[in-house]
Design a protein around this motif. Structure first.
Motif, PDB file in Angstrom:
ATOM      1  N   ILE A   1       0.828  -1.184   0.012  1.00  0.00           N
ATOM      2  CA  ILE A   1      -0.030  -0.002  -0.067  1.00  0.00           C
ATOM      3  C   ILE A   1       0.749   1.219   0.146  1.00  0.00           C
ATOM      4  N   LYS A   2       2.069   1.146   0.391  1.00  0.00           N
ATOM      5  CA  LYS A   2       3.028   2.321   0.185  1.00  0.00           C
ATOM      6  C   LYS A   2       3.465   2.591  -1.167  1.00  0.00           C
ATOM      7  N   GLN A   3       3.071   1.495  -2.152  1.00  0.00           N
ATOM      8  CA  GLN A   3       3.544   1.864  -3.472  1.00  0.00           C
ATOM      9  C   GLN A   3       2.736   2.962  -4.063  1.00  0.00           C
ATOM     10  N   GLU A   4       3.298   3.784  -5.013  1.00  0.00           N
ATOM     11  CA  GLU A   4       2.495   4.897  -5.638  1.00  0.00           C
ATOM     12  C   GLU A   4       2.219   4.379  -7.008  1.00  0.00           C
ATOM     13  N   ASN A   5       2.772   3.271  -7.293  1.00  0.00           N
ATOM     14  CA  ASN A   5       2.750   2.664  -8.753  1.00  0.00           C
ATOM     15  C   ASN A   5       1.868   1.474  -8.828  1.00  0.00           C
ATOM     16  N   LEU A   6       0.729   1.303  -8.238  1.00  0.00           N
ATOM     17  CA  LEU A   6      -0.004   0.183  -8.403  1.00  0.00           C
ATOM     18  C   LEU A   6      -0.648   0.258  -9.695  1.00  0.00           C
ATOM     19  N   ARG A   7      -0.660  -1.015 -10.365  1.00  0.00           N
ATOM     20  CA  ARG A   7      -1.503  -1.175 -11.470  1.00  0.00           C
ATOM     21  C   ARG A   7      -2.801  -0.507 -11.843  1.00  0.00           C
ATOM     22  N   GLY A   8      -3.582  -0.441 -10.707  1.00  0.00           N
ATOM     23  CA  GLY A   8      -4.852   0.144 -10.624  1.00  0.00           C
ATOM     24  C   GLY A   8      -5.539   0.291  -9.132  1.00  0.00           C
ATOM     25  N   PRO A   9      -6.602   0.749  -9.135  1.00  0.00           N
ATOM     26  CA  PRO A   9      -7.489   0.766  -7.631  1.00  0.00           C
ATOM     27  C   PRO A   9      -7.788  -0.581  -7.193  1.00  0.00           C
ATOM     28  N   LEU A  10      -7.816  -1.771  -8.177  1.00  0.00           N
ATOM     29  CA  LEU A  10      -8.361  -3.029  -7.646  1.00  0.00           C
ATOM     30  C   LEU A  10      -7.282  -3.722  -6.922  1.00  0.00           C
ATOM     31  N   VAL A  11      -5.895  -3.381  -7.177  1.00  0.00           N
ATOM     32  CA  VAL A  11      -4.800  -4.051  -6.533  1.00  0.00           C
ATOM     33  C   VAL A  11      -5.123  -3.880  -4.873  1.00  0.00           C
ATOM     34  N   LYS A  12      -5.368  -2.636  -4.498  1.00  0.00           N
ATOM     35  CA  LYS A  12      -5.606  -2.513  -3.022  1.00  0.00           C
ATOM     36  C   LYS A  12      -7.028  -2.939  -2.679  1.00  0.00           C
ATOM     37  N   ARG A  13      -7.956  -2.637  -3.332  1.00  0.00           N
ATOM     38  CA  ARG A  13      -9.121  -3.221  -3.025  1.00  0.00           C
ATOM     39  C   ARG A  13      -9.386  -4.526  -2.642  1.00  0.00           C
TER      40      ARG A  13
END
Length: 147
Positions: free
Chosen positions: A117-129
């Motif tokens: 969750i510290k990453q600013e470059n997740l592929r999209g919002p579904l990764v954290k969701r």
């Protein structure tokens, strides 16, 4: 006669946990480096369960056993394309470190929730969701799928 009916893209994603860490993919689609769960498109005549296992192996070198369904997520990308993402929970079975990973994959790695969750470059919002839903106990049996 051409069928111009709208069709969403069907994708799969796999959340694999081991020792309180999650199997993630560091990839560079379109030259931009991002982090994602192992994920990809459903192939023609392929079951969603087999697609999830195949994509995980191709992107990480890990064979997995799908254990649970995490849900169907709808996402409309910035380019207007709609994705329906079947997400699964899996346990790691066997690693093949010698395996060449899919084109665009930089590496597969195990990351803690906090590091992800510290990453600013997740592929999209579904990764954290997906991670948050899993941590909230939103886990379903595979019996709900007629695959």
């Amino acid at each position: 006669m051409e069928n111009n009916r709208w069709r969403p893209n069907v994708t799969v994603a796999t959340l694999v946990e081991k020792d309180n860490k999650f199997l993630m993919v560091n990839e560079a689609p379109n030259g931009h480096e991002v982090y994602n769960q192992p994920a990809g498109h459903l192939d023609e005549n392929e079951s969603v369960l087999n697609a999830a296992k195949r994509e995980t192996l191709e992107e990480t070198g890990w064979e997995v056993e799908i254990t649970n369904y995490l849900g169907l997520y709808r996402h409309i990308a910035k380019n207007g394309i709609t994705y329906l993402r079947h997400s699964f929970l899996a346990k790691p079975l066997r690693h093949h470190p010698e395996m060449e990973l899919d084109t665009g994959i930089i590496r597969a790695l195990w990351m803690s929730y906090e590091d992800i969750i510290k990453q600013e470059n997740l592929r999209g919002p579904l990764v954290k969701r997906l991670l948050d839903d899993y941590r909230a106990g939103k886990i379903y049996t595979l019996e709900m799928l007629y695959d």
